[in-house]
Scaffold this motif. Sequence first.
Motif, mmCIF file in Angstrom:
data_model
loop_
_atom_site.group_PDB
_atom_site.id
_atom_site.type_symbol
_atom_site.label_atom_id
_atom_site.label_comp_id
_atom_site.label_asym_id
_atom_site.label_seq_id
_atom_site.Cartn_x
_atom_site.Cartn_y
_atom_site.Cartn_z
ATOM 1 N N TRP A 71 0.859 -1.186 0.000
ATOM 2 C CA TRP A 71 0.000 0.000 0.000
ATOM 3 C C TRP A 71 0.891 1.230 0.000
ATOM 4 C CZ3 TRP A 71 -4.790 1.813 -0.543
ATOM 5 C CH2 TRP A 71 -5.118 3.050 0.012
ATOM 6 N N LEU A 72 0.707 2.095 -0.998
ATOM 7 C CA LEU A 72 1.581 3.265 -1.099
ATOM 8 C C LEU A 72 0.802 4.432 -1.683
ATOM 9 C CD1 LEU A 72 4.519 4.350 -0.785
ATOM 10 C CD2 LEU A 72 4.889 3.654 -3.166
ATOM 11 N N GLN A 73 0.814 5.536 -0.979
ATOM 12 C CA GLN A 73 0.214 6.798 -1.442
ATOM 13 C C GLN A 73 -1.226 6.608 -1.937
ATOM 14 O OE1 GLN A 73 2.993 8.409 -4.283
ATOM 15 N NE2 GLN A 73 4.484 8.955 -2.706
ATOM 16 N N GLY A 74 -1.986 5.874 -1.141
ATOM 17 C CA GLY A 74 -3.411 5.727 -1.441
ATOM 18 C C GLY A 74 -3.756 4.656 -2.447
ATOM 19 N N HIS A 75 -2.807 3.777 -2.760
ATOM 20 C CA HIS A 75 -3.078 2.741 -3.771
ATOM 21 C C HIS A 75 -2.481 1.402 -3.342
ATOM 22 C CE1 HIS A 75 -4.500 5.732 -6.696
ATOM 23 N NE2 HIS A 75 -3.451 6.469 -6.315
ATOM 24 N N PHE A 76 -3.177 0.326 -3.688
ATOM 25 C CA PHE A 76 -2.599 -1.012 -3.596
ATOM 26 C C PHE A 76 -1.766 -1.234 -4.849
ATOM 27 C CE2 PHE A 76 -6.455 -1.804 -0.921
ATOM 28 C CZ PHE A 76 -5.796 -2.172 0.239
ATOM 29 N N LEU A 77 -0.522 -1.627 -4.670
ATOM 30 C CA LEU A 77 0.385 -1.834 -5.797
ATOM 31 C C LEU A 77 0.588 -3.320 -6.025
ATOM 32 C CD1 LEU A 77 3.084 0.881 -4.975
ATOM 33 C CD2 LEU A 77 0.997 1.108 -6.338
ATOM 34 N N GLN A 78 0.097 -3.823 -7.146
ATOM 35 C CA GLN A 78 0.204 -5.245 -7.480
ATOM 36 C C GLN A 78 1.100 -5.432 -8.687
ATOM 37 O OE1 GLN A 78 -4.509 -5.779 -6.915
ATOM 38 N NE2 GLN A 78 -3.470 -7.661 -7.535
ATOM 39 N N ASN A 79 2.086 -6.304 -8.537
ATOM 40 C CA ASN A 79 2.934 -6.662 -9.677
ATOM 41 C C ASN A 79 2.340 -7.791 -10.495
ATOM 42 O OD1 ASN A 79 4.925 -4.771 -8.938
ATOM 43 N ND2 ASN A 79 5.834 -6.224 -7.487
ATOM 44 N N GLU A 80 1.433 -8.522 -9.891
ATOM 45 C CA GLU A 80 0.795 -9.649 -10.563
ATOM 46 C C GLU A 80 -0.590 -9.862 -9.973
ATOM 47 O OE1 GLU A 80 3.352 -12.939 -9.797
ATOM 48 O OE2 GLU A 80 2.939 -12.975 -7.644
ATOM 49 N N ALA A 81 -1.381 -10.646 -10.663
ATOM 50 C CA ALA A 81 -2.722 -10.942 -10.179
ATOM 51 C C ALA A 81 -2.646 -11.774 -8.898
ATOM 52 C CB ALA A 81 -3.517 -11.692 -11.242
ATOM 53 N N ILE A 82 -3.497 -11.468 -7.957
ATOM 54 C CA ILE A 82 -3.618 -12.248 -6.732
ATOM 55 C C ILE A 82 -4.863 -13.132 -6.876
ATOM 56 C CG2 ILE A 82 -3.971 -12.180 -4.241
ATOM 57 C CD1 ILE A 82 -1.231 -11.188 -5.082
ATOM 58 N N MET A 83 -4.652 -14.418 -6.807
ATOM 59 C CA MET A 83 -5.747 -15.359 -6.989
ATOM 60 C C MET A 83 -6.371 -15.703 -5.637
ATOM 61 S SD MET A 83 -5.494 -15.354 -10.184
ATOM 62 C CE MET A 83 -6.760 -16.565 -10.651
ATOM 63 N N GLN A 84 -7.656 -16.029 -5.690
ATOM 64 C CA GLN A 84 -8.354 -16.377 -4.460
ATOM 65 C C GLN A 84 -9.465 -17.375 -4.748
ATOM 66 O OE1 GLN A 84 -9.937 -12.691 -2.941
ATOM 67 N NE2 GLN A 84 -11.636 -12.629 -4.389
ATOM 68 N N ILE A 85 -10.008 -17.932 -3.675
ATOM 69 C CA ILE A 85 -11.119 -18.875 -3.790
ATOM 70 C C ILE A 85 -12.368 -18.089 -4.180
ATOM 71 C CG2 ILE A 85 -12.520 -20.559 -2.536
ATOM 72 C CD1 ILE A 85 -10.067 -20.923 -0.660
ATOM 73 N N PRO A 86 -13.125 -18.559 -5.161
ATOM 74 C CA PRO A 86 -14.334 -17.829 -5.567
ATOM 75 C C PRO A 86 -15.250 -17.535 -4.389
ATOM 76 C CG PRO A 86 -13.854 -19.578 -7.137
ATOM 77 C CD PRO A 86 -12.897 -19.754 -5.990
ATOM 78 N N GLY A 87 -15.788 -16.323 -4.378
ATOM 79 C CA GLY A 87 -16.680 -15.918 -3.311
ATOM 80 C C GLY A 87 -15.991 -15.251 -2.142
ATOM 81 N N SER A 88 -14.666 -15.112 -2.218
ATOM 82 C CA SER A 88 -13.907 -14.515 -1.115
ATOM 83 C C SER A 88 -13.978 -12.998 -1.147
ATOM 84 C CB SER A 88 -12.437 -14.932 -1.189
ATOM 85 O OG SER A 88 -12.287 -16.321 -1.077
ATOM 86 N N ARG A 89 -13.813 -12.422 0.020
ATOM 87 C CA ARG A 89 -13.601 -10.981 0.149
ATOM 88 C C ARG A 89 -12.122 -10.792 0.478
ATOM 89 N NH1 ARG A 89 -17.149 -6.318 2.547
ATOM 90 N NH2 ARG A 89 -18.741 -7.709 1.737
ATOM 91 N N TRP A 90 -11.422 -10.010 -0.348
ATOM 92 C CA TRP A 90 -9.989 -9.817 -0.153
ATOM 93 C C TRP A 90 -9.744 -8.533 0.630
ATOM 94 C CZ3 TRP A 90 -6.024 -8.323 -4.486
ATOM 95 C CH2 TRP A 90 -4.729 -8.347 -3.943
ATOM 96 N N ILE A 91 -9.202 -8.706 1.841
ATOM 97 C CA ILE A 91 -8.856 -7.562 2.700
ATOM 98 C C ILE A 91 -7.366 -7.661 3.043
ATOM 99 C CG2 ILE A 91 -11.144 -7.031 3.591
ATOM 100 C CD1 ILE A 91 -10.576 -8.796 5.997
ATOM 101 N N PRO A 92 -6.524 -7.061 2.222
ATOM 102 C CA PRO A 92 -5.078 -7.203 2.400
ATOM 103 C C PRO A 92 -4.573 -6.579 3.700
ATOM 104 C CG PRO A 92 -5.625 -6.259 0.248
ATOM 105 C CD PRO A 92 -6.856 -6.221 1.069
ATOM 106 N N ASN A 93 -3.446 -7.123 4.150
ATOM 107 C CA ASN A 93 -2.614 -6.494 5.192
ATOM 108 C C ASN A 93 -3.194 -6.530 6.601
ATOM 109 O OD1 ASN A 93 -1.030 -5.901 2.952
ATOM 110 N ND2 ASN A 93 -1.783 -3.811 2.786
ATOM 111 N N VAL A 94 -4.365 -7.114 6.794
ATOM 112 C CA VAL A 94 -4.938 -7.171 8.144
ATOM 113 C C VAL A 94 -4.272 -8.246 8.992
ATOM 114 C CG1 VAL A 94 -7.140 -6.244 7.366
ATOM 115 C CG2 VAL A 94 -6.828 -8.729 7.464
ATOM 116 N N GLY A 95 -3.392 -9.031 8.387
ATOM 117 C CA GLY A 95 -2.666 -10.049 9.127
ATOM 118 C C GLY A 95 -1.290 -9.593 9.583
ATOM 119 N N MET A 96 -0.997 -8.319 9.433
ATOM 120 C CA MET A 96 0.271 -7.807 9.954
ATOM 121 C C MET A 96 0.292 -7.974 11.467
ATOM 122 S SD MET A 96 1.891 -6.701 7.239
ATOM 123 C CE MET A 96 3.159 -5.592 7.855
#
Length: 198
Positions: free
Chosen positions: A91-116
């Motif tokens: 997360w940098l300057q108000g944006h999520f920066l992805q170098n590649e697609a992040i795959m997930q199980i269908p139906g998931s809600r993706w909430i990055p970084n809450v596991g820090m």
Amino acid sequence: MKNLTLALYFFCSALAVAGDQPNQEAPQQNWLEAFKDQEELFSFEGYRIIRYRSPTPQGVDGAETIGTQRLYQMLQGTQPPALLNVQPVRWLQGHFLQNEAIMQIPGSRWIPNVGMGELDKGWEDYFRHHLNMVANNQQNAALVLYCRADCWMSWNAVKRAAEWGYTNLYWYRDGVDGWREAGLELQEGTPEPYPVRR
């Protein structure tokens, strides 16, 4: 000779008294014992704070650890659990920066970084908000949290949700790697907007 005989007598008496004592169960080993030589990896509250991609414990307090087959069966049921993908992304300057697609199980809600291991108020509010959303404000709602295999992010997130009072938590320890290895469908994820806008 007499002194030797007396010494043996007292020694045997001591053994007999010890043998009469009731057996005491050995104290249950805490998960942290396995990492006692690596205490610098954890915060005072017990959250992992560095080296997030490394072998994890078999379980986490406050949740049931499940495998791929169990999760698949749960998702086919009449009341499937909510899925929370906690894979991190920069997360940098108000944006999520992805170098590649992040795959997930269908139906998931993706909430990055809450596991820090340590969350500031913004990320804590973000996590609490989305937990409430998927649980419909019911702390006994079934929730599955996952990341990737050997990922402490999901372990931290489950621990945190349990400490906030959620009581029906499942940790999918193998994460997207386990799902992929089983030949099951994955889809590209889109992170939920941060910060929370009410």
